[in-house]
Design a protein around this motif. Sequence first.
Motif, PDB file in Angstrom:
ATOM      1  N   SER A  62       0.857  -1.186   0.000  1.00  0.00           N
ATOM      2  CA  SER A  62       0.000   0.000   0.000  1.00  0.00           C
ATOM      3  C   SER A  62       0.890   1.231   0.000  1.00  0.00           C
ATOM      4  O   SER A  62       2.104   1.136   0.231  1.00  0.00           O
ATOM      5  N   GLY A  63       0.278   2.387  -0.261  1.00  0.00           N
ATOM      6  CA  GLY A  63       1.008   3.637  -0.162  1.00  0.00           C
ATOM      7  C   GLY A  63       1.402   4.275  -1.475  1.00  0.00           C
ATOM      8  O   GLY A  63       1.947   5.375  -1.496  1.00  0.00           O
ATOM      9  N   GLY A  64       1.136   3.590  -2.578  1.00  0.00           N
ATOM     10  CA  GLY A  64       1.464   4.174  -3.861  1.00  0.00           C
ATOM     11  C   GLY A  64       0.543   5.335  -4.196  1.00  0.00           C
ATOM     12  O   GLY A  64      -0.436   5.605  -3.497  1.00  0.00           O
ATOM     13  N   GLY A  65       0.872   6.046  -5.276  1.00  0.00           N
ATOM     14  CA  GLY A  65       0.051   7.160  -5.692  1.00  0.00           C
ATOM     15  C   GLY A  65       0.756   8.030  -6.692  1.00  0.00           C
ATOM     16  O   GLY A  65       1.803   7.663  -7.241  1.00  0.00           O
ATOM     17  N   LEU A  66       0.182   9.206  -6.912  1.00  0.00           N
ATOM     18  CA  LEU A  66       0.715  10.193  -7.850  1.00  0.00           C
ATOM     19  C   LEU A  66       1.392  11.299  -7.043  1.00  0.00           C
ATOM     20  O   LEU A  66       0.798  11.844  -6.104  1.00  0.00           O
ATOM     21  N   VAL A  67       2.618  11.620  -7.422  1.00  0.00           N
ATOM     22  CA  VAL A  67       3.373  12.646  -6.701  1.00  0.00           C
ATOM     23  C   VAL A  67       4.181  13.458  -7.700  1.00  0.00           C
ATOM     24  O   VAL A  67       4.565  12.948  -8.765  1.00  0.00           O
ATOM     25  N   LEU A  68       4.425  14.715  -7.372  1.00  0.00           N
ATOM     26  CA  LEU A  68       5.248  15.552  -8.214  1.00  0.00           C
ATOM     27  C   LEU A  68       6.723  15.210  -8.025  1.00  0.00           C
ATOM     28  O   LEU A  68       7.137  14.748  -6.959  1.00  0.00           O
ATOM     29  N   ALA A  69       7.488  15.452  -9.060  1.00  0.00           N
ATOM     30  CA  ALA A  69       8.938  15.239  -8.969  1.00  0.00           C
ATOM     31  C   ALA A  69       9.492  16.037  -7.790  1.00  0.00           C
ATOM     32  O   ALA A  69       9.099  17.179  -7.564  1.00  0.00           O
ATOM     33  N   GLY A  70      10.381  15.379  -7.055  1.00  0.00           N
ATOM     34  CA  GLY A  70      10.933  15.985  -5.851  1.00  0.00           C
ATOM     35  C   GLY A  70      10.174  15.645  -4.591  1.00  0.00           C
ATOM     36  O   GLY A  70      10.656  15.918  -3.482  1.00  0.00           O
ATOM     37  N   GLY A  71       9.022  15.038  -4.756  1.00  0.00           N
ATOM     38  CA  GLY A  71       8.192  14.684  -3.611  1.00  0.00           C
ATOM     39  C   GLY A  71       8.601  13.373  -2.971  1.00  0.00           C
ATOM     40  O   GLY A  71       9.599  12.752  -3.358  1.00  0.00           O
ATOM     41  N   SER A  72       7.786  12.958  -2.002  1.00  0.00           N
ATOM     42  CA  SER A  72       8.085  11.755  -1.229  1.00  0.00           C
ATOM     43  C   SER A  72       6.855  10.872  -1.110  1.00  0.00           C
ATOM     44  O   SER A  72       5.717  11.354  -1.159  1.00  0.00           O
ATOM     45  N   LEU A  73       7.108   9.591  -0.950  1.00  0.00           N
ATOM     46  CA  LEU A  73       6.070   8.606  -0.655  1.00  0.00           C
ATOM     47  C   LEU A  73       6.652   7.570   0.282  1.00  0.00           C
ATOM     48  O   LEU A  73       7.871   7.335   0.277  1.00  0.00           O
ATOM     49  N   ARG A  74       5.787   6.945   1.054  1.00  0.00           N
ATOM     50  CA  ARG A  74       6.191   5.795   1.849  1.00  0.00           C
ATOM     51  C   ARG A  74       5.311   4.606   1.489  1.00  0.00           C
ATOM     52  O   ARG A  74       4.095   4.644   1.651  1.00  0.00           O
ATOM     53  N   LEU A  75       5.944   3.578   0.990  1.00  0.00           N
ATOM     54  CA  LEU A  75       5.246   2.334   0.681  1.00  0.00           C
ATOM     55  C   LEU A  75       5.318   1.405   1.891  1.00  0.00           C
ATOM     56  O   LEU A  75       6.331   1.373   2.594  1.00  0.00           O
ATOM     57  N   SER A  76       4.253   0.652   2.079  1.00  0.00           N
ATOM     58  CA  SER A  76       4.203  -0.352   3.145  1.00  0.00           C
ATOM     59  C   SER A  76       3.879  -1.706   2.541  1.00  0.00           C
ATOM     60  O   SER A  76       3.175  -1.794   1.535  1.00  0.00           O
ATOM     61  N   CYS A  77       4.379  -2.730   3.152  1.00  0.00           N
ATOM     62  CA  CYS A  77       4.095  -4.107   2.746  1.00  0.00           C
ATOM     63  C   CYS A  77       3.850  -4.898   4.027  1.00  0.00           C
ATOM     64  O   CYS A  77       4.777  -5.074   4.830  1.00  0.00           O
ATOM     65  N   THR A  78       2.630  -5.340   4.192  1.00  0.00           N
ATOM     66  CA  THR A  78       2.260  -6.064   5.401  1.00  0.00           C
ATOM     67  C   THR A  78       2.094  -7.543   5.083  1.00  0.00           C
ATOM     68  O   THR A  78       1.471  -7.908   4.081  1.00  0.00           O
ATOM     69  N   ALA A  79       2.667  -8.365   5.937  1.00  0.00           N
ATOM     70  CA  ALA A  79       2.664  -9.806   5.722  1.00  0.00           C
ATOM     71  C   ALA A  79       1.744 -10.508   6.703  1.00  0.00           C
ATOM     72  O   ALA A  79       1.616 -10.101   7.866  1.00  0.00           O
ATOM     73  N   SER A  80       1.117 -11.567   6.232  1.00  0.00           N
ATOM     74  CA  SER A  80       0.329 -12.423   7.118  1.00  0.00           C
ATOM     75  C   SER A  80       1.253 -13.452   7.744  1.00  0.00           C
ATOM     76  O   SER A  80       2.392 -13.626   7.323  1.00  0.00           O
ATOM     77  N   GLY A  81       0.783 -14.146   8.723  1.00  0.00           N
ATOM     78  CA  GLY A  81       1.568 -15.212   9.320  1.00  0.00           C
ATOM     79  C   GLY A  81       2.411 -14.737  10.488  1.00  0.00           C
ATOM     80  O   GLY A  81       2.560 -13.542  10.730  1.00  0.00           O
ATOM     81  N   ARG A  82       3.000 -15.716  11.170  1.00  0.00           N
ATOM     82  CA  ARG A  82       3.753 -15.406  12.377  1.00  0.00           C
ATOM     83  C   ARG A  82       5.245 -15.584  12.199  1.00  0.00           C
ATOM     84  O   ARG A  82       5.988 -15.574  13.155  1.00  0.00           O
ATOM     85  N   THR A  83       5.694 -15.770  10.960  1.00  0.00           N
ATOM     86  CA  THR A  83       7.107 -16.037  10.726  1.00  0.00           C
ATOM     87  C   THR A  83       7.752 -14.959   9.870  1.00  0.00           C
ATOM     88  O   THR A  83       8.726 -15.213   9.182  1.00  0.00           O
ATOM     89  N   PHE A  84       7.216 -13.748   9.911  1.00  0.00           N
ATOM     90  CA  PHE A  84       7.720 -12.668   9.065  1.00  0.00           C
ATOM     91  C   PHE A  84       9.207 -12.454   9.267  1.00  0.00           C
ATOM     92  O   PHE A  84       9.945 -12.208   8.309  1.00  0.00           O
ATOM     93  N   SER A  85       9.681 -12.550  10.475  1.00  0.00           N
ATOM     94  CA  SER A  85      11.089 -12.283  10.774  1.00  0.00           C
ATOM     95  C   SER A  85      12.031 -13.335  10.205  1.00  0.00           C
ATOM     96  O   SER A  85      13.246 -13.161  10.233  1.00  0.00           O
ATOM     97  N   SER A  86      11.489 -14.424   9.691  1.00  0.00           N
ATOM     98  CA  SER A  86      12.333 -15.449   9.088  1.00  0.00           C
ATOM     99  C   SER A  86      12.583 -15.201   7.612  1.00  0.00           C
ATOM    100  O   SER A  86      13.295 -15.972   6.964  1.00  0.00           O
ATOM    101  N   TYR A  87      12.019 -14.133   7.082  1.00  0.00           N
ATOM    102  CA  TYR A  87      12.153 -13.827   5.667  1.00  0.00           C
ATOM    103  C   TYR A  87      13.000 -12.584   5.446  1.00  0.00           C
ATOM    104  O   TYR A  87      12.812 -11.549   6.098  1.00  0.00           O
ATOM    105  N   GLN A  88      13.894 -12.706   4.476  1.00  0.00           N
ATOM    106  CA  GLN A  88      14.540 -11.515   3.931  1.00  0.00           C
ATOM    107  C   GLN A  88      13.525 -10.862   3.011  1.00  0.00           C
ATOM    108  O   GLN A  88      12.815 -11.546   2.283  1.00  0.00           O
TER     109      GLN A  88
END
Length: 124
Positions: free
Chosen positions: A7-33
Amino acid sequence: QVHLVESGGGLVLAGGSLRLSCTASGRTFSSYQMRWFRQAPGKEREAVAAISRGGGSTNYADSVKGRFTVSRDNANNTVYLHMNSLKPEDTAVYYCAASQGYGLRLSLVDYAYWGQGTQVTVSS
């Protein structure tokens, strides 16, 4: 197995900023690169930024060094991509991916789990 949602995508002007997020299901997220990729129209998917399981190591494509920062919050099963000083050439669909492999320079095929992608458009 892990299910990823960006999530977090969108339209932005050059020079601007965005923050993308990626949320994982499950209880073993820390085992993944985790790694962010992007794919622009008519181009191959390319690696953008990777982060190790504990977050202590990161790796960036030359094209985004100094502008993008990858981080993760294992307590909340989320990886982030902070994008600053955006350029029109950053326009692409951005994907997060998870791998149980080791090393931050794994190839695309080493990532077994992918999100659906989020569109980032940077206008000049």
